[in-house]
Design a protein around this motif. Structure first.
Motif: not given
Length: 303
Positions: A19-24, A40-46, A198-211
Protein backbone atom coordinates in the motif's frame (compact mmCIF):
# COMPACT_ATOMS: atom_id res chain seq x y z
CA UNK A 1 3.66 -21.49 16.86
CA UNK A 2 3.94 -23.68 13.74
CA UNK A 3 5.66 -22.57 10.58
CA UNK A 4 2.50 -22.06 8.56
CA UNK A 5 1.04 -19.70 11.17
CA UNK A 6 4.34 -17.84 11.36
CA UNK A 7 4.41 -17.58 7.57
CA UNK A 8 0.89 -16.14 7.44
CA UNK A 9 1.68 -13.57 10.13
CA UNK A 10 4.92 -12.59 8.39
CA UNK A 11 3.09 -12.18 5.09
CA UNK A 12 1.06 -9.33 6.61
CA UNK A 13 4.20 -7.17 6.44
CA UNK A 14 4.72 -7.19 2.64
CA UNK A 15 0.94 -7.02 2.16
CA UNK A 16 0.90 -3.74 4.07
CA UNK A 17 4.00 -2.48 2.24
CA UNK A 18 2.18 -2.94 -1.05
CA UNK A 19 0.00 0.00 0.00
CA UNK A 20 3.02 2.29 0.34
CA UNK A 21 2.99 3.30 -3.31
CA UNK A 22 -0.64 4.35 -3.55
CA UNK A 23 -0.39 6.14 -0.18
CA UNK A 24 2.74 7.99 -1.30
CA UNK A 25 1.34 9.16 -4.63
CA UNK A 26 -2.18 9.97 -3.43
CA UNK A 27 -1.72 11.29 0.11
CA UNK A 28 1.84 12.48 0.84
CA UNK A 29 3.53 15.74 -0.19
CA UNK A 30 5.65 15.29 -3.31
CA UNK A 31 9.46 15.46 -3.41
CA UNK A 32 10.01 14.64 0.26
CA UNK A 33 11.18 10.99 0.37
CA UNK A 34 13.59 11.61 3.28
CA UNK A 35 10.86 13.23 5.36
CA UNK A 36 8.46 10.40 4.55
CA UNK A 37 11.03 7.85 5.66
CA UNK A 38 11.74 9.82 8.84
CA UNK A 39 8.08 10.15 9.83
CA UNK A 40 7.46 6.50 9.05
CA UNK A 41 10.33 5.25 11.21
CA UNK A 42 11.31 7.49 14.14
CA UNK A 43 7.90 7.97 15.85
CA UNK A 44 7.11 4.26 15.46
CA UNK A 45 10.55 3.34 16.80
CA UNK A 46 10.15 5.53 19.88
CA UNK A 47 6.73 4.00 20.57
CA UNK A 48 8.21 0.51 20.23
CA UNK A 49 11.02 1.39 22.64
CA UNK A 50 8.47 2.64 25.16
CA UNK A 51 6.46 -0.57 24.83
CA UNK A 52 9.46 -2.91 24.86
CA UNK A 53 11.34 -1.05 27.62
CA UNK A 54 14.62 -2.60 26.48
CA UNK A 55 17.70 -0.90 25.06
CA UNK A 56 20.32 -2.79 23.05
CA UNK A 57 22.74 -4.69 25.33
CA UNK A 58 26.50 -4.44 25.13
CA UNK A 59 27.70 -5.41 21.68
CA UNK A 60 24.37 -4.64 20.02
CA UNK A 61 24.50 -0.87 19.58
CA UNK A 62 26.56 -1.04 16.37
CA UNK A 63 24.57 -4.03 15.10
CA UNK A 64 21.31 -2.19 15.69
CA UNK A 65 22.67 0.85 13.89
CA UNK A 66 23.81 -1.22 10.89
CA UNK A 67 20.49 -3.08 10.68
CA UNK A 68 18.55 0.14 11.17
CA UNK A 69 20.37 1.85 8.31
CA UNK A 70 19.98 -1.10 5.92
CA UNK A 71 16.39 -2.07 6.75
CA UNK A 72 15.07 1.42 7.46
CA UNK A 73 17.41 4.37 6.90
CA UNK A 74 18.50 3.46 3.37
CA UNK A 75 15.44 1.47 2.34
CA UNK A 76 12.68 3.95 3.21
CA UNK A 77 13.87 7.04 1.26
CA UNK A 78 14.80 4.90 -1.77
CA UNK A 79 11.37 3.27 -1.57
CA UNK A 80 9.56 6.62 -1.45
CA UNK A 81 11.74 8.02 -4.24
CA UNK A 82 10.86 5.03 -6.43
CA UNK A 83 7.18 5.44 -5.54
CA UNK A 84 7.26 9.09 -6.62
CA UNK A 85 9.02 8.43 -9.93
CA UNK A 86 7.40 5.17 -11.04
CA UNK A 87 3.83 3.85 -11.40
CA UNK A 88 2.83 2.03 -8.22
CA UNK A 89 2.83 -1.46 -9.70
CA UNK A 90 6.18 -0.96 -11.40
CA UNK A 91 7.82 0.49 -8.29
CA UNK A 92 6.72 -2.40 -6.11
CA UNK A 93 7.36 -4.98 -8.83
CA UNK A 94 11.09 -4.29 -8.77
CA UNK A 95 11.00 -5.93 -5.35
CA UNK A 96 10.66 -9.18 -7.28
CA UNK A 97 14.44 -9.33 -7.68
CA UNK A 98 14.84 -9.51 -3.91
CA UNK A 99 14.47 -13.32 -3.60
CA UNK A 100 17.37 -13.76 -6.01
CA UNK A 101 19.50 -11.36 -3.98
CA UNK A 102 18.53 -13.13 -0.76
CA UNK A 103 19.44 -16.52 -2.24
CA UNK A 104 22.88 -15.30 -3.27
CA UNK A 105 23.63 -13.52 0.00
CA UNK A 106 22.27 -16.46 2.00
CA UNK A 107 24.71 -18.78 0.28
CA UNK A 108 27.62 -16.41 0.90
CA UNK A 109 26.88 -15.24 4.44
CA UNK A 110 24.78 -18.02 6.01
CA UNK A 111 26.26 -20.85 3.91
CA UNK A 112 22.73 -21.99 3.03
CA UNK A 113 22.64 -24.44 0.17
CA UNK A 114 20.75 -23.09 -2.84
CA UNK A 115 18.01 -25.61 -3.58
CA UNK A 116 16.97 -26.02 -7.22
CA UNK A 117 13.25 -25.62 -6.53
CA UNK A 118 13.60 -22.41 -4.52
CA UNK A 119 16.08 -21.00 -7.04
CA UNK A 120 13.65 -21.79 -9.85
CA UNK A 121 10.80 -20.17 -7.92
CA UNK A 122 12.89 -17.02 -7.37
CA UNK A 123 13.85 -16.87 -11.06
CA UNK A 124 10.26 -17.40 -12.23
CA UNK A 125 9.10 -14.72 -9.80
CA UNK A 126 11.67 -12.30 -11.22
CA UNK A 127 10.51 -13.15 -14.76
CA UNK A 128 6.92 -12.50 -13.75
CA UNK A 129 7.98 -9.17 -12.29
CA UNK A 130 9.69 -8.30 -15.57
CA UNK A 131 6.42 -8.87 -17.41
CA UNK A 132 4.66 -6.62 -14.95
CA UNK A 133 7.29 -3.91 -15.48
CA UNK A 134 6.87 -4.20 -19.25
CA UNK A 135 3.14 -3.62 -18.90
CA UNK A 136 1.53 -0.19 -19.22
CA UNK A 137 4.55 1.85 -18.11
CA UNK A 138 6.38 2.19 -21.41
CA UNK A 139 8.31 5.22 -20.15
CA UNK A 140 10.25 3.95 -17.16
CA UNK A 141 12.22 6.45 -15.12
CA UNK A 142 15.81 5.26 -14.79
CA UNK A 143 16.40 7.06 -11.49
CA UNK A 144 13.24 5.45 -10.12
CA UNK A 145 14.38 1.98 -11.20
CA UNK A 146 17.83 2.52 -9.64
CA UNK A 147 16.23 3.72 -6.40
CA UNK A 148 13.93 0.68 -6.28
CA UNK A 149 16.77 -1.79 -6.93
CA UNK A 150 18.98 -0.03 -4.37
CA UNK A 151 16.23 -0.18 -1.78
CA UNK A 152 15.52 -3.90 -2.16
CA UNK A 153 19.27 -4.64 -2.19
CA UNK A 154 19.74 -2.78 1.10
CA UNK A 155 16.88 -4.55 2.80
CA UNK A 156 17.97 -7.95 1.39
CA UNK A 157 21.36 -7.50 3.06
CA UNK A 158 19.54 -6.37 6.19
CA UNK A 159 17.48 -9.57 6.14
CA UNK A 160 20.58 -11.73 5.90
CA UNK A 161 22.33 -9.93 8.75
CA UNK A 162 19.14 -10.08 10.84
CA UNK A 163 19.18 -13.85 10.35
CA UNK A 164 22.93 -14.05 10.98
CA UNK A 165 22.98 -12.03 14.19
CA UNK A 166 19.64 -13.21 15.56
CA UNK A 167 18.00 -11.52 18.53
CA UNK A 168 19.51 -11.25 22.03
CA UNK A 169 18.06 -13.61 24.60
CA UNK A 170 15.18 -12.11 26.54
CA UNK A 171 14.49 -9.35 24.00
CA UNK A 172 10.99 -9.31 22.51
CA UNK A 173 10.20 -8.64 18.84
CA UNK A 174 8.64 -5.23 19.56
CA UNK A 175 11.77 -3.91 21.27
CA UNK A 176 13.95 -5.43 18.55
CA UNK A 177 11.93 -3.68 15.85
CA UNK A 178 12.08 -0.49 17.90
CA UNK A 179 15.88 -0.51 17.91
CA UNK A 180 16.01 -0.63 14.13
CA UNK A 181 13.19 1.84 13.47
CA UNK A 182 14.74 4.33 15.89
CA UNK A 183 18.25 3.88 14.48
CA UNK A 184 16.98 4.29 10.94
CA UNK A 185 14.94 7.35 11.90
CA UNK A 186 17.88 9.01 13.66
CA UNK A 187 20.01 8.34 10.57
CA UNK A 188 17.40 10.08 8.40
CA UNK A 189 16.77 13.04 10.73
CA UNK A 190 19.78 15.22 9.81
CA UNK A 191 19.51 14.26 6.13
CA UNK A 192 15.85 15.27 5.95
CA UNK A 193 16.50 18.58 7.71
CA UNK A 194 19.57 19.38 5.61
CA UNK A 195 18.31 18.43 2.16
CA UNK A 196 14.52 18.70 2.25
CA UNK A 197 13.10 20.55 5.21
CA UNK A 198 9.37 20.61 5.75
CA UNK A 199 6.87 20.80 2.88
CA UNK A 200 4.87 24.02 2.50
CA UNK A 201 1.89 22.35 4.15
CA UNK A 202 0.88 19.01 5.64
CA UNK A 203 -2.86 18.54 5.29
CA UNK A 204 -5.16 15.96 6.85
CA UNK A 205 -4.63 13.51 3.99
CA UNK A 206 -0.88 13.60 4.53
CA UNK A 207 -1.30 13.08 8.29
CA UNK A 208 -3.49 10.06 7.58
CA UNK A 209 -0.89 8.69 5.18
CA UNK A 210 1.97 9.14 7.65
CA UNK A 211 -0.06 7.50 10.43
CA UNK A 212 -0.86 4.49 8.25
CA UNK A 213 2.75 4.05 7.15
CA UNK A 214 4.12 4.52 10.66
CA UNK A 215 1.72 2.19 12.47
CA UNK A 216 0.55 -0.55 10.10
CA UNK A 217 3.44 -0.29 7.65
CA UNK A 218 6.04 0.49 10.32
CA UNK A 219 5.66 -0.69 13.89
CA UNK A 220 3.27 -3.62 13.31
CA UNK A 221 4.74 -4.76 10.00
CA UNK A 222 8.37 -4.72 11.11
CA UNK A 223 7.64 -6.46 14.40
CA UNK A 224 6.08 -9.34 12.43
CA UNK A 225 8.73 -9.19 9.70
CA UNK A 226 11.82 -9.41 11.91
CA UNK A 227 10.28 -12.21 13.95
CA UNK A 228 9.49 -14.12 10.77
CA UNK A 229 13.04 -13.69 9.43
CA UNK A 230 14.44 -15.24 12.60
CA UNK A 231 12.00 -18.14 12.82
CA UNK A 232 11.59 -19.16 9.16
CA UNK A 233 14.08 -20.35 6.53
CA UNK A 234 15.60 -17.17 5.15
CA UNK A 235 14.23 -17.65 1.62
CA UNK A 236 10.64 -17.85 2.94
CA UNK A 237 10.32 -14.16 3.89
CA UNK A 238 12.47 -13.32 0.86
CA UNK A 239 9.83 -14.80 -1.41
CA UNK A 240 7.05 -13.14 0.56
CA UNK A 241 8.37 -9.83 -0.79
CA UNK A 242 6.61 -10.82 -4.02
CA UNK A 243 3.30 -10.04 -2.32
CA UNK A 244 4.14 -6.35 -2.32
CA UNK A 245 4.01 -5.90 -6.12
CA UNK A 246 0.81 -7.93 -6.29
CA UNK A 247 -0.97 -5.61 -3.86
CA UNK A 248 0.57 -2.47 -5.35
CA UNK A 249 -0.43 -3.40 -8.88
CA UNK A 250 -3.99 -4.23 -7.83
CA UNK A 251 -4.33 -0.94 -5.94
CA UNK A 252 -2.76 0.99 -8.80
CA UNK A 253 -5.31 -0.48 -11.17
CA UNK A 254 -8.34 -0.05 -8.92
CA UNK A 255 -7.58 3.33 -7.32
CA UNK A 256 -5.06 5.17 -9.50
CA UNK A 257 -6.45 4.34 -12.93
CA UNK A 258 -3.35 2.46 -14.07
CA UNK A 259 -3.84 0.07 -16.99
CA UNK A 260 -3.61 -3.66 -16.43
CA UNK A 261 -2.75 -5.58 -19.62
CA UNK A 262 -2.83 -9.30 -20.54
CA UNK A 263 0.98 -9.31 -20.40
CA UNK A 264 0.82 -8.12 -16.82
CA UNK A 265 -1.78 -10.77 -16.03
CA UNK A 266 0.64 -13.47 -17.21
CA UNK A 267 3.41 -11.90 -15.15
CA UNK A 268 1.23 -11.74 -12.06
CA UNK A 269 0.29 -15.41 -12.48
CA UNK A 270 3.97 -16.33 -12.63
CA UNK A 271 4.67 -14.30 -9.51
CA UNK A 272 1.89 -15.99 -7.54
CA UNK A 273 2.89 -19.45 -8.77
CA UNK A 274 6.51 -18.82 -7.80
CA UNK A 275 5.41 -17.57 -4.38
CA UNK A 276 3.35 -20.67 -3.61
CA UNK A 277 5.93 -23.14 -4.98
CA UNK A 278 8.83 -21.47 -3.21
CA UNK A 279 7.03 -21.38 0.13
CA UNK A 280 6.10 -25.06 -0.11
CA UNK A 281 9.74 -25.90 -0.80
CA UNK A 282 10.96 -23.74 2.08
CA UNK A 283 8.43 -24.85 4.69
CA UNK A 284 8.30 -28.56 4.01
CA UNK A 285 11.98 -29.24 3.68
CA UNK A 286 13.31 -31.41 6.54
CA UNK A 287 15.06 -29.61 9.37
CA UNK A 288 18.16 -31.75 8.87
CA UNK A 289 18.55 -29.89 5.60
CA UNK A 290 19.59 -26.76 7.49
CA UNK A 291 23.25 -25.99 7.48
CA UNK A 292 24.92 -26.01 10.91
CA UNK A 293 25.42 -22.24 10.85
CA UNK A 294 21.73 -21.58 10.19
CA UNK A 295 20.58 -24.04 12.84
CA UNK A 296 22.90 -22.46 15.38
CA UNK A 297 21.52 -19.04 14.49
CA UNK A 298 17.95 -20.19 14.95
CA UNK A 299 18.76 -21.72 18.34
CA UNK A 300 20.59 -18.62 19.49
CA UNK A 301 17.73 -16.29 18.60
CA UNK A 302 15.06 -18.03 20.63
CA UNK A 303 14.59 -16.33 24.03
Amino acid sequence: MNRLTMLLLTSLAPLSWGTTYIVTTELLPADHPLLAGLLRSLPAGLVALAIGRTLPPHGWWLKSLALGILNIGAFFPLLFLAAERLPGGVAAAVAGVQPLIVLGLGALVLRDRIRPLTATAAAVGAAGVALVVLGPAAELDIAGIIAAVGGVSATALGMILTKRWGRPSGVGPVAYAGWQLTAGGLFLLPLALAFEGLPPSIDGRAVLGYLWLGTVGGLIAYTLWFRGIQELPVIAPGLLALLSPVIATILGTLLAGETFTPVQAVGMSLVLGALVTGQLAALWRPRRGFTPSTEETLTATRP
